[in-house]
Scaffold this motif. Structure first.
Motif: not given
Length: 521
Positions: A45, A67, A262-265, A316, A318
């Motif tokens: 991340d 982020d 790291h969240d798939g975005s 969206h 992060l």
């Protein structure tokens, strides 16, 4: 009771709908000022980003983020002359577009020194620390990138079309012949290639149109690494050349890199510039951010319509991780300079020191007009509206010496406010240098009382003023910004606010002490 249940149900629906259409905001550019050609990689991340530096030293700043919105500089890739030779190069020579990649525990930064041996990369385990000596690659051109796939390393650059070869990453030795895999969609100056592998496809992202108002990002894909590559029917996927974006406050968008969060975005970093004063830009090309929708087996779509704004509203983000704000004043209270300061070309370190809580500059015979390394330390102008100030204490000044502050685009264009000696008297002068023109705009006799210099910038003007003792001068000179813009002078850099010293006699140099430097916007 039924009425209460209906009310509660309605509230639940409203909350759910609110979450469904939730809006998040951030501001572009995410890294303001002269930070062009951004490239990004991710480790878990943590995100790391690098940009071009051309004739400035150290080379290739490294930024860290959690982020993608908030970035903090943590170091430079090229901190030694053995890595970065910049002697006597012309403006906008030196280091061109870098790419940063991570593979098996190692970071790689690949770039071009157009005034040395061409394409090379350096590597490290710690991006905030020292990087290796250069590993040179035979394939020529500019804008190199690395691509790791199936245990192999591939090298791309643009000597003639986008060329690809396999290399030994330990030595840089070329293991296969170079092959042109795509030439773009027909726009001029195809550049900035980056390869990605997703859903069994190889995606090749490039920039076209020149790094100016016609800039754009295009993409192609293939099932095979070496092609053939099919162009996206919806190209370009990022540009502000269209009619509905011609009045946008951001122009020249291009030279992009893509990254999966790291969240798939998915996200894209890219360069652009902010025009001011009659569509001129002075801050250089800056680093911007946009969300990307990239569905399975589909083409990536940047921010829905391939355009961005200064104030971004997105569905969206992060989880945000802002860094502590940097002090507006640099007190020079450490033996190590803040990472924001740069030299011009390879410095003579004996001309610089931190002495008694002040930055001490020793004058050199090299001037700001020369394509060499004057005694100069500068930081980027990062905002159209700003004020910079610094006190200066001059020692050992002789006729014709200079010590002060400069608004510096390059050796062909800069505005300077400095103390000099003239006919035995100490004077403050404001001078502008434009090509072959050197003009003293203002000259004021001063005394030996404490002196503070001020530069205030706006869209159209730079204003110069000073304070001596308890008496403020008001504006003593006002000069147009656009005469030192990129559109006027050319080149790929942006304005620096620099502290400098020049001596006519190298054996008896002027000494200038700056107790602090303050930058507000």
């Amino acid at each position: 009771m039924k009425t209460l249940k209906k009310t509660l149900l309605l509230l639940v629906c409203l909350v759910m709908c609110g979450n469904l259409f939730a809006q998040y905001t951030y501001k572009n550019p995410v890294i303001p000022g002269f930070y062009p050609d951004p490239s990004v990689c991710r480790v878990n991340d943590d995100y790391y980003l690098v940009t071009s530096t051309f004739e400035y030293f150290p080379g290739v700043p490294v930024f860290h983020s959690k982020d993608m919105v908030n970035w903090k500089q943590i170091g430079h890739c090229l901190t030694r002359e053995s890595q970065l030779k910049l002697h006597n190069i012309a403006p906008s020579g030196g280091i061109y577009a870098p790419t940063i990649r991570y593979n098996n525990g190692t970071f790689y930064m690949v770039t071009t020194n157009v005034n040395d041996k061409g394409n090379f990369y350096v590597h490290t385990k710690d991006p905030a620390g020292e990087w290796s000596e250069p590993i040179w690659v035979k394939q020529g051109g500019i804008d190199p990138t690395l691509f790791f796939d199936n245990g192999k390393c591939y090298f791309l650059s643009i000597p003639d079309g986008i060329q690809l070869c396999e290399i030994d990453v330990a030595t840089g030795k070329q293991l296969s012949n170079s092959k042109v895999i795509w030439r773009g969609t027909g726009g001029r100056y195809p550049e900035a290639p980056h390869l990605y592998k997703k859903d069994g496809w190889y995606y090749l992202l490039i920039a076209e149109g020149g790094t100016e108002y016609g800039h754009k990002v295009t993409i192609a894909r293939s099932r095979e690494l070496y092609g053939p590559y099919e162009s996206n029917p919806a190209n370009p996927i990022l540009t502000h050349i269209n009619e509905h974006t011609q009045g946008n406050a951001i122009q020249g968008v291009g030279h992009a890199d893509l990254i999966e969060g790291h969240d798939g975005s998915w996200w894209s970093v890219f360069l652009g510039f902010r025009p001011q004063s009659y569509l001129h830009h002075l801050l250089g090309r800056e680093t911007f951010l946009a969300p990307v929708r990239w569905d399975t087996n589909a083409w990536p779509v940047i921010n829905g319509n391939g355009a961005v704004t200064l104030d971004m509203n997105v569905s969206h983000l992060l989880p945000q991780h802002p860094w502590p704000a940097e002090p507006i004043r640099d007190e020079f209270n450490s033996s190590k300079l803040n990472l924001k300061w740069n030299y011009l070309r390879n410095p003579n370190y004996s001309n610089y020191s931190i002495t008694n809580g002040a930055l001490r500059l020793k004058g050199d015979v090299v001037t700001l007009d020369d394509n060499a390394s004057p005694t100069f330390l500068g930081r980027r102008q990062q905002h159209i509206n700003f004020t910079a100030s610094t006190p200066v204490d001059i020692k050992n000044i002789s006729e014709g010496d200079e010590a002060g502050i400069t608004v510096y685009m390059n050796s062909t264009g800069h505005y300077d406010m400095y103390v000099t000696q003239k006919a035995g008297k100490r004077v403050l002068q404001v001078k502008y240098h434009l090509g072959n023109i050197n003009h003293i705009e203002k000259e004021i006799e001063i005394d030996n009382n404490p002196l503070t210099l001020f530069v205030t910038g706006s869209a159209d003007y730079y204003e110069f003023s000073y304070k001596q003792g308890n008496k403020a001068s008001g504006v003593i000179a006002k000069v147009n910004t656009r005469f030192i813009s990129s559109e006027t002078l050319g080149g790929f850099t942006g304005v620096y606010l620099g502290l400098y010293a020049v001596s006519k006699n190298k054996a008896n140099p002027v000494i200038a002490d700056f107790n602090w430097f303050e930058y507000t916007h």
